[in-house]
Design a protein around this motif. Structure first.
Motif, PDB file in Angstrom:
ATOM      1  N   ARG A 122       2.522   3.380 -31.867  1.00 13.85           N
ATOM      2  CA  ARG A 122       2.190   2.074 -31.278  1.00 13.85           C
ATOM      3  C   ARG A 122       2.218   2.099 -29.747  1.00 13.85           C
ATOM      4  O   ARG A 122       1.541   1.315 -29.095  1.00 13.85           O
ATOM      5  CB  ARG A 122       3.171   1.021 -31.802  1.00 13.85           C
ATOM      6  CG  ARG A 122       2.906  -0.391 -31.300  1.00 13.85           C
ATOM      7  CD  ARG A 122       3.611  -1.401 -32.169  1.00 13.85           C
ATOM      8  NE  ARG A 122       5.056  -1.285 -32.111  1.00 13.85           N
ATOM      9  CZ  ARG A 122       5.809  -1.882 -31.191  1.00 13.85           C
ATOM     10  NH1 ARG A 122       5.239  -2.601 -30.236  1.00 13.85           N
ATOM     11  NH2 ARG A 122       7.118  -1.764 -31.210  1.00 13.85           N
ATOM     12  N   TYR A 123       3.000   3.010 -29.177  1.00 16.25           N
ATOM     13  CA  TYR A 123       3.152   3.038 -27.724  1.00 16.25           C
ATOM     14  C   TYR A 123       2.223   4.037 -27.045  1.00 16.25           C
ATOM     15  O   TYR A 123       2.203   4.121 -25.819  1.00 16.25           O
ATOM     16  CB  TYR A 123       4.606   3.333 -27.359  1.00 16.25           C
ATOM     17  CG  TYR A 123       5.555   2.268 -27.867  1.00 16.25           C
ATOM     18  CD1 TYR A 123       5.674   1.052 -27.223  1.00 16.25           C
ATOM     19  CD2 TYR A 123       6.300   2.476 -29.028  1.00 16.25           C
ATOM     20  CE1 TYR A 123       6.523   0.067 -27.699  1.00 16.25           C
ATOM     21  CE2 TYR A 123       7.149   1.495 -29.516  1.00 16.25           C
ATOM     22  CZ  TYR A 123       7.257   0.298 -28.847  1.00 16.25           C
ATOM     23  OH  TYR A 123       8.091  -0.681 -29.326  1.00 16.25           O
ATOM     24  N   GLY A 124       1.482   4.774 -27.853  1.00 18.73           N
ATOM     25  CA  GLY A 124       0.480   5.663 -27.286  1.00 18.73           C
ATOM     26  C   GLY A 124       1.059   6.679 -26.309  1.00 18.73           C
ATOM     27  O   GLY A 124       2.145   7.218 -26.512  1.00 18.73           O
ATOM     28  N   ALA A 125       0.330   6.883 -25.204  1.00 10.73           N
ATOM     29  CA  ALA A 125       0.688   7.923 -24.239  1.00 10.73           C
ATOM     30  C   ALA A 125       1.998   7.656 -23.516  1.00 10.73           C
ATOM     31  O   ALA A 125       2.648   8.585 -23.033  1.00 10.73           O
ATOM     32  CB  ALA A 125      -0.436   8.077 -23.215  1.00 10.73           C
ATOM     33  N   ARG A 126       2.409   6.384 -23.440  1.00 10.64           N
ATOM     34  CA  ARG A 126       3.651   6.112 -22.704  1.00 10.64           C
ATOM     35  C   ARG A 126       4.902   6.338 -23.548  1.00 10.64           C
ATOM     36  O   ARG A 126       6.017   6.224 -23.045  1.00 10.64           O
ATOM     37  CB  ARG A 126       3.647   4.698 -22.144  1.00 10.64           C
ATOM     38  CG  ARG A 126       3.598   3.573 -23.155  1.00 10.64           C
ATOM     39  CD  ARG A 126       3.608   2.234 -22.428  1.00 10.64           C
ATOM     40  NE  ARG A 126       3.564   1.104 -23.344  1.00 10.64           N
ATOM     41  CZ  ARG A 126       3.659  -0.173 -22.956  1.00 10.64           C
ATOM     42  NH1 ARG A 126       3.792  -0.446 -21.664  1.00 10.64           N
ATOM     43  NH2 ARG A 126       3.615  -1.150 -23.833  1.00 10.64           N
ATOM     44  N   GLY A 127       4.728   6.672 -24.830  1.00 12.11           N
ATOM     45  CA  GLY A 127       5.875   6.972 -25.672  1.00 12.11           C
ATOM     46  C   GLY A 127       6.709   8.106 -25.100  1.00 12.11           C
ATOM     47  O   GLY A 127       6.183   9.154 -24.739  1.00 12.11           O
ATOM     48  N   GLY A 128       7.996   7.899 -24.971  1.00 11.29           N
ATOM     49  CA  GLY A 128       8.895   8.895 -24.412  1.00 11.29           C
ATOM     50  C   GLY A 128       9.099   8.781 -22.920  1.00 11.29           C
ATOM     51  O   GLY A 128       9.963   9.461 -22.355  1.00 11.29           O
ATOM     52  N   SER A 129       8.321   7.932 -22.263  1.00 10.92           N
ATOM     53  CA  SER A 129       8.451   7.766 -20.811  1.00 10.92           C
ATOM     54  C   SER A 129       9.340   6.569 -20.485  1.00 10.92           C
ATOM     55  O   SER A 129       9.542   5.673 -21.303  1.00 10.92           O
ATOM     56  CB  SER A 129       7.072   7.574 -20.174  1.00 10.92           C
ATOM     57  OG  SER A 129       6.472   6.367 -20.625  1.00 10.92           O
ATOM     58  N   MET A 130       9.879   6.554 -19.273  1.00  7.52           N
ATOM     59  CA  MET A 130      10.723   5.446 -18.842  1.00  7.52           C
ATOM     60  C   MET A 130       9.858   4.219 -18.554  1.00  7.52           C
ATOM     61  O   MET A 130       8.727   4.335 -18.070  1.00  7.52           O
ATOM     62  CB  MET A 130      11.514   5.841 -17.596  1.00  7.52           C
ATOM     63  CG  MET A 130      12.443   7.033 -17.803  1.00  7.52           C
ATOM     64  SD  MET A 130      13.636   6.827 -19.153  1.00  7.52           S
ATOM     65  CE  MET A 130      14.736   5.596 -18.436  1.00  7.52           C
ATOM     66  N   ASN A 131      10.390   3.070 -18.855  1.00 13.11           N
ATOM     67  CA  ASN A 131       9.679   1.810 -18.655  1.00 13.11           C
ATOM     68  C   ASN A 131       9.929   1.293 -17.245  1.00 13.11           C
ATOM     69  O   ASN A 131      11.044   0.888 -16.906  1.00 13.11           O
ATOM     70  CB  ASN A 131      10.152   0.789 -19.693  1.00 13.11           C
ATOM     71  CG  ASN A 131       9.554  -0.589 -19.481  1.00 13.11           C
ATOM     72  OD1 ASN A 131       8.553  -0.755 -18.780  1.00 13.11           O
ATOM     73  ND2 ASN A 131      10.175  -1.585 -20.080  1.00 13.11           N
TER      74      ASN A 131
END
Length: 319
Positions: A122-131
């Motif tokens: 659901r979070y696509g490419a930003r999965g695993g990155s800091m918000n």
């Protein structure tokens, strides 16, 4: 679905509604987590109200059932707002669908409360990155509160839900409490704020003091890894505001996905949860004795049927 097998039960529905209205008059508001559940047809919802050309319309049901929901429950928790910043038009339609008496609780968008995006499709490419928007008070006010402002009197409480955070995000409660404190200091007055944590180790005096100094409520929550409700209530410092918020969500130790698989379509109680019921009853009695405002929300995934759980907790017979 043969809806003729699910006739409406006005006796139960009316008894539950009368009891909940009486409690709301004392300042104790019961509601459910969301409301668009076909499994409640015949229990809370009247199937014929959602017929189009002689047949049940799922679209009509989802678009109009909040009106009938409000005939029974005095409050509702909108979980949908956790996943988006609703538009002005969306808010307008939502509030137009319910009477002014219905009190809403809304989860603040995860854009504000998630520190690291989960590695999920659901979070696509930003999965695993800091918000980068984590605890951004300006974004919260401009993208969320501003659109809600016209309906402020109908918003009972706002909930900042913080999912379980590993130690790579916060080594412990102290840095989390410090960041939370700085964030809360920037928020405008005039709204009821509450915080729900999912880290058991954050259930600590340092966290409670951050909330208490600002009259922000700790959300008493029944959740997979959190202490049971009675255990949370036994901690005197956990009462941090002049109002109370509770969310009975899951049995301790059970994953959300397991509860969904076990209980859907949520037509009846399948597994009573004594600790959660005990906690909700204690909160109810505390609020009544202190004449204090309280918002108590129950999820279908707790026992299988949120209306039935609320009826059991509030002493309504014939669930």
């Amino acid at each position: 679905m043969n809806l003729s097998l699910f006739p409406a039960e006005p006796a139960f529905r009316d008894r539950l509604g009368a009891r909940l209205r009486a409690l709301a008059a004392e300042g104790v508001y019961f509601g459910t987590s969301s409301w668009k559940y076909p499994g409640w047809l015949g229990q809370i919802y009247t199937p014929e109200r959602y017929f189009t050309r002689g047949r049940f319309s799922q679209k009509k049901f989802e678009g109009e059932c909040l009106t009938e929901y409000a005939e029974v429950f005095p409050a509702v928790c909108g979980d949908f707002s956790f996943y988006q910043f609703p538009s002005t038009d969306y808010w307008q339609k939502l509030f137009a669908a319910a009477p002014p008496s219905l009190q809403f609780a809304f989860k603040v968008p995860e854009e504000i409360t998630v520190r690291e995006w989960p590695k999920h499709l659901r979070y696509g490419a930003r999965g695993g990155s800091m918000n980068e928007s984590f605890l951004n008070a300006d974004l919260f006010q401009n993208a969320f509160l501003r659109a809600l402002e016209p309906y402020r009197q109908r918003v009972g409480v706002l909930i900042f839900e913080f999912g379980t955070m590993p130690k790579r995000q916060y080594e412990g409660v102290e840095p989390f409490a410090a960041d939370l404190s700085a964030f809360l200091d920037q928020l405008p007055a005039g709204w009821r704020y509450s915080v729900e944590i999912r880290n058991k180790e954050y259930f600590d005096e340092r966290y409670f003091q951050v909330l208490k100094r600002r009259n922000v409520a700790h959300v008493f929550n029944s959740w997979t890894r959190m202490p049971e409700l009675p255990e949370q209530l036994a901690e005197p410092s956990s009462v941090t505001a002049d109002f109370t918020v509770a969310r009975a969500l899951l049995r301790h130790g059970r994953a959300y996905e397991q509860a969904v698989e076990k209980f859907q379509p949520y037509k009846e109680i399948q597994e009573p949860n004594p600790p959660a019921r005990e906690g909700l009853k204690e909160i109810l009695e505390r609020a009544r004795n202190k004449r204090q405002l309280a918002f108590l929300f129950v999820n279908n995934r707790l026992e299988g049927n949120a209306p039935g759980t609320i009826a059991e907790v509030t002493g309504v017979e014939g669930v």
